[in-house]
Design an enzyme around this catalytic site. Structure first.
Site, PDB file in Angstrom:
ATOM      1  N   ASP A  40      -5.725  -9.498  10.319  1.00 17.40           N
ATOM      2  CA  ASP A  40      -5.757  -8.234   9.572  1.00 17.40           C
ATOM      3  C   ASP A  40      -7.186  -7.701   9.485  1.00 17.40           C
ATOM      4  O   ASP A  40      -7.432  -6.511   9.663  1.00 17.40           O
ATOM      5  CB  ASP A  40      -5.176  -8.470   8.173  1.00 17.40           C
ATOM      6  CG  ASP A  40      -5.064  -7.206   7.351  1.00 17.40           C
ATOM      7  OD1 ASP A  40      -4.537  -6.200   7.873  1.00 17.40           O
ATOM      8  OD2 ASP A  40      -5.490  -7.230   6.182  1.00 17.40           O
ATOM      9  N   LYS A  55       0.824  -1.215   0.000  1.00 15.48           N
ATOM     10  CA  LYS A  55       0.000   0.000   0.000  1.00 15.48           C
ATOM     11  C   LYS A  55       0.853   1.259   0.000  1.00 15.48           C
ATOM     12  O   LYS A  55       0.379   2.328  -0.375  1.00 15.48           O
ATOM     13  CB  LYS A  55      -0.963   0.003   1.194  1.00 15.48           C
ATOM     14  CG  LYS A  55      -2.076  -1.010   1.045  1.00 15.48           C
ATOM     15  CD  LYS A  55      -3.027  -0.959   2.225  1.00 15.48           C
ATOM     16  CE  LYS A  55      -4.105  -2.007   2.087  1.00 15.48           C
ATOM     17  NZ  LYS A  55      -5.045  -1.965   3.218  1.00 15.48           N
ATOM     18  N   HIS A  60      -2.984 -13.446   1.664  1.00 11.22           N
ATOM     19  CA  HIS A  60      -3.737 -12.938   2.816  1.00 11.22           C
ATOM     20  C   HIS A  60      -5.074 -12.277   2.478  1.00 11.22           C
ATOM     21  O   HIS A  60      -5.847 -11.963   3.384  1.00 11.22           O
ATOM     22  CB  HIS A  60      -2.860 -12.029   3.695  1.00 11.22           C
ATOM     23  CG  HIS A  60      -2.771 -10.601   3.291  1.00 11.22           C
ATOM     24  ND1 HIS A  60      -1.938 -10.163   2.294  1.00 11.22           N
ATOM     25  CD2 HIS A  60      -3.397  -9.507   3.772  1.00 11.22           C
ATOM     26  CE1 HIS A  60      -2.061  -8.852   2.173  1.00 11.22           C
ATOM     27  NE2 HIS A  60      -2.945  -8.435   3.064  1.00 11.22           N
TER      28      HIS A  60
END
Length: 164
Positions: free
Chosen positions: A99, A23, A73
């Site tokens: 997460d 990100k 993930h």
């Protein structure tokens, strides 16, 4: 069978800490957008696991297990990303549920943090849709209930104050 030896626990920890590293290569306006993402923005956001792999390889970090854990993930449901041919490692599923819980319980530009009960109800929907194996869901739910202590409550209050 999952290997819980020290080397794999370290690999899991490194992967968890770097799962959203990609990100950093996305525009801040996209990552912090206060409203819903359009289709192009969704496609860009879905590249972050691959971008994270590129960043790690750029600094000569090349541990295939860690990279595979990061890649998987967000690949829990059929609409997960990125598309992968192989089965998803159990370690990726561990990262995914942690997460998800953290994202729900943390303040975002577009919303306040969810409460404990709301976050667990949302995760249970994912579990019922097949995202989490029953043993993982039971362990995670127990852990999240235990983890909901003063430190987290204080962190969320401080973060909310920063938004306001």
């Amino acid at each position: 069978r999952v290997d819980y030896g020290l080397p794999n626990r370290l690999h899991l920890g490194i992967a968890a800490l770097n799962a959203d590293l990609g990100k950093l290569l996305l525009p801040n306006e996209l990552v912090n957008k206060p409203g819903p993402l359009d289709e192009i923005e969704h496609q860009m956001m879905r590249c972050h696991p691959l971008l994270g792999i590129f960043l790690l390889k750029e600094v000569a970090f090349d541990v295939p297990r860690v990279l595979a854990y990061i890649l998987g993930h967000h690949r829990l449901l059929p609409d997960g990303y990125p598309p992968l041919r192989n089965n998803i490692f159990f370690e990726s599923r561990i990262i995914a549920i942690a997460d998800s819980y953290d994202a729900m319980r943390s303040p975002r530009v577009w919303r306040q943090p969810l409460g404990q009960d709301e976050a667990l109800a949302e995760l249970e929907k994912y579990h019922k849709a097949g995202a989490f194996d029953p043993p993982l869901w039971v362990c995670a739910r127990h852990t999240f209930l235990e983890f909901n202590h003063t430190l987290i409550k204080n962190r969320n209050h401080q973060s909310v104050d920063l938004i306001a």
